[in-house]
Design a protein around this motif. Structure first.
Motif, PDB file in Angstrom:
ATOM      1  N   SER A   1      -2.673   2.091  -4.320  1.00 53.85           N
ATOM      2  CA  SER A   1      -3.243   3.219  -3.573  1.00 53.85           C
ATOM      3  C   SER A   1      -4.749   3.008  -3.428  1.00 53.85           C
ATOM      4  CB  SER A   1      -3.013   4.539  -4.332  1.00 53.85           C
ATOM      5  OG  SER A   1      -3.843   5.566  -3.776  1.00 53.85           O
ATOM      6  N   ILE A   2      -5.283   3.298  -2.238  1.00 59.02           N
ATOM      7  CA  ILE A   2      -6.749   3.179  -2.069  1.00 59.02           C
ATOM      8  C   ILE A   2      -7.419   4.539  -2.231  1.00 59.02           C
ATOM      9  CG2 ILE A   2      -6.685   1.094  -0.656  1.00 59.02           C
ATOM     10  CD1 ILE A   2      -7.295   2.947   1.773  1.00 59.02           C
ATOM     11  N   GLY A   3      -6.635   5.556  -2.614  1.00 54.88           N
ATOM     12  CA  GLY A   3      -7.264   6.853  -2.864  1.00 54.88           C
ATOM     13  C   GLY A   3      -6.266   7.987  -2.711  1.00 54.88           C
TER      14      GLY A   3
ATOM     15  N   GLY B   1      -0.218   5.145   7.424  1.00 55.98           N
ATOM     16  CA  GLY B   1       0.449   3.869   7.167  1.00 55.98           C
ATOM     17  C   GLY B   1      -0.405   2.993   6.275  1.00 55.98           C
ATOM     18  N   GLY B   2       0.131   1.858   5.914  1.00 51.99           N
ATOM     19  CA  GLY B   2      -0.550   0.981   4.964  1.00 51.99           C
ATOM     20  C   GLY B   2      -1.586   0.040   5.564  1.00 51.99           C
TER      21      GLY B   2
ATOM     22  N   PRO C   1       0.844  -1.197   0.000  1.00 51.39           N
ATOM     23  CA  PRO C   1       0.000   0.000   0.000  1.00 51.39           C
ATOM     24  C   PRO C   1       0.881   1.248   0.000  1.00 51.39           C
ATOM     25  CG  PRO C   1      -0.748  -1.553   1.663  1.00 51.39           C
ATOM     26  CD  PRO C   1       0.599  -2.022   1.199  1.00 51.39           C
ATOM     27  N   THR C   2       0.584   2.176  -0.905  1.00 49.52           N
ATOM     28  CA  THR C   2       1.364   3.413  -1.003  1.00 49.52           C
ATOM     29  C   THR C   2       0.561   4.457  -1.762  1.00 49.52           C
ATOM     30  OG1 THR C   2       3.309   4.451  -2.042  1.00 49.52           O
ATOM     31  CG2 THR C   2       2.504   2.422  -3.050  1.00 49.52           C
ATOM     32  N   PRO C   3       0.680   5.731  -1.350  1.00 50.77           N
ATOM     33  CA  PRO C   3      -0.067   6.770  -2.080  1.00 50.77           C
ATOM     34  C   PRO C   3       0.397   6.900  -3.525  1.00 50.77           C
ATOM     35  CG  PRO C   3       1.366   7.745  -0.418  1.00 50.77           C
ATOM     36  CD  PRO C   3       1.428   6.262  -0.225  1.00 50.77           C
TER      37      PRO C   3
ATOM     38  N   TYR D   1      -5.445  10.493  -0.855  1.00 49.51           N
ATOM     39  CA  TYR D   1      -5.420  11.188   0.436  1.00 49.51           C
ATOM     40  C   TYR D   1      -4.273  10.569   1.253  1.00 49.51           C
ATOM     41  CZ  TYR D   1      -8.561   7.203   0.594  1.00 49.51           C
ATOM     42  OH  TYR D   1      -9.138   5.983   0.393  1.00 49.51           O
TER      43      TYR D   1
ATOM     44  N   LEU E   1      -2.604   8.826   4.458  1.00 45.32           N
ATOM     45  CA  LEU E   1      -2.819   8.024   5.672  1.00 45.32           C
ATOM     46  C   LEU E   1      -1.498   7.982   6.429  1.00 45.32           C
ATOM     47  CD1 LEU E   1      -4.698   5.110   3.865  1.00 45.32           C
ATOM     48  CD2 LEU E   1      -5.735   6.956   5.187  1.00 45.32           C
TER      49      LEU E   1
HETATM   50  N1  LIG Z   1      -1.016   7.448   2.543  1.00 38.63           N
HETATM   51  C1  LIG Z   1      -0.376   6.217   2.757  1.00 38.63           C
HETATM   52  C2  LIG Z   1       0.708   6.133   3.663  1.00 38.63           C
HETATM   53  C3  LIG Z   1       1.322   4.897   3.889  1.00 38.63           C
HETATM   54  C4  LIG Z   1       0.873   3.761   3.215  1.00 38.63           C
HETATM   55  C5  LIG Z   1      -0.192   3.844   2.318  1.00 38.63           C
HETATM   56  C6  LIG Z   1      -0.825   5.067   2.086  1.00 38.63           C
HETATM   57  C7  LIG Z   1      -1.950   5.126   1.120  1.00 38.63           C
HETATM   58  C8  LIG Z   1      -2.467   4.062   0.394  1.00 38.63           C
HETATM   59  N2  LIG Z   1      -3.479   4.561  -0.353  1.00 38.63           N
HETATM   60  C9  LIG Z   1      -3.576   5.867  -0.117  1.00 38.63           C
HETATM   61  O1  LIG Z   1      -2.637   6.239   0.808  1.00 38.63           O
END
Ligand SMILES: Nc1ccccc1-c1cnco1
Length: 242
Positions: free
Chosen positions: A134-136, A142-143, A85-87, A138, A140
């Motif tokens: 990425s789930i969006g 952490g993952g 998971p990562t932005p 914005y 977060l």
């Molecule tokens: N913002 C984050 C910070 C750390 C790990 C994932 C994310 C993430 C995943 N999808 C959107 O943001």
């Protein structure tokens, strides 16, 4: 399906033991294992991060613990799809959920801080199918939240999981590719708001047509991007401006 989650906050994944994924585990459809990244550290403080090369704010997750964790967890069982998971990842979608649901094993690498040393992902790509997701758009912390989201969306697609697999076709972003139609239950009238008469007609073809029309209208109004340019909704013609 086996799902491993590596995180410095294992308790964050506790909700996976409840509701949908919990049911999948009881049914033997899901083998979920949560691991604390610090189990692969060797110093007294169980250190997982350090300052970034090149300067800048925050801390970066060190490569060594991740390398040892991935080595240990992939020494047995099916080769996993490593989900990071990562932005900066590819946008998560129902299509990606369906793809991941076809795999025998997922391994989530949940980063914190300013991220994981890039060499962890680069090295993992030489060994496994790695998906940065990425789930969006914005931020977060952490993952872990993303791992919860992706796991739930994937697990509910596993054969034998949903009591009524038919419902998978009519929900938003389901096989029909539309948003779901409005639903109603008793009472027939509530605060002067009535249930649409068609739903009392007993005419299943008419009800199905009304529901499809509602789904297309709702999609055209709220998410025209999901409709193909040629779609026409009664007097509403959806066009994409080139
Ligand atoms: N913002 C984050 C910070 C750390 C790990 C994932 C994310 C993430 C995943 N999808 C959107 O943001």
């Amino acid at each position: 399906m086996r799902v491993d989650v590596v995180t410095i906050f294992p308790e964050y994944l506790a909700p996976l033991g409840l509701s949908l994924p919990g049911k999948a585990r009881e049914a033997g459809l899901l083998d979920l294992r949560v691991h604390d990244l610090r189990d692969w550290t060797h110093d007294r403080h169980r250190t997982v991060d350090d300052t970034p090369y090149g300067g800048g704010a925050g801390m970066v997750m060190k490569p060594e613990p991740w390398g040892e964790a991935l080595d240990a967890l992939t020494a047995e069982g099916d080769a996993p799809v490593v989900v990071v998971p990562t932005p900066s990842g590819e946008p998560f979608s129902q299509a990606l959920a369906a793809d991941l649901a076809s795999k025998p094993r997922l391994l989530f690498a949940c980063g914190r801080y300013e991220g994981i040393d890039q060499r962890v992902v680069d090295h993992a790509r030489t060994r496994w199918d790695v998906r940065e997701v990425s789930i969006g758009d914005y931020v977060l912390n952490g993952g872990e939240v993303a791992a919860l989201v992706v796991t739930e969306a994937v697990v509910r697609l596993l054969p034998g999981f949903m009591g009524n697999p038919e419902s998978l076709t009519e929900e938003s972003h389901g096989a029909a590719g539309l948003l779901e139609y409005p639903v109603y239950t008793k009472p027939p009238s509530w605060r002067d708001l009535d249930v649409p008469d068609v739903l009392f007609s007993g005419n299943h073809a008419r009800i199905a047509a009304w529901r499809h029309d509602q789904a297309v209208r709702r999609t055209a109004e709220r998410r025209p991007d999901l409709l193909h340019p040629s779609a026409v909704v009664d007097d509403l013609e959806v066009r994409t401006v080139q």
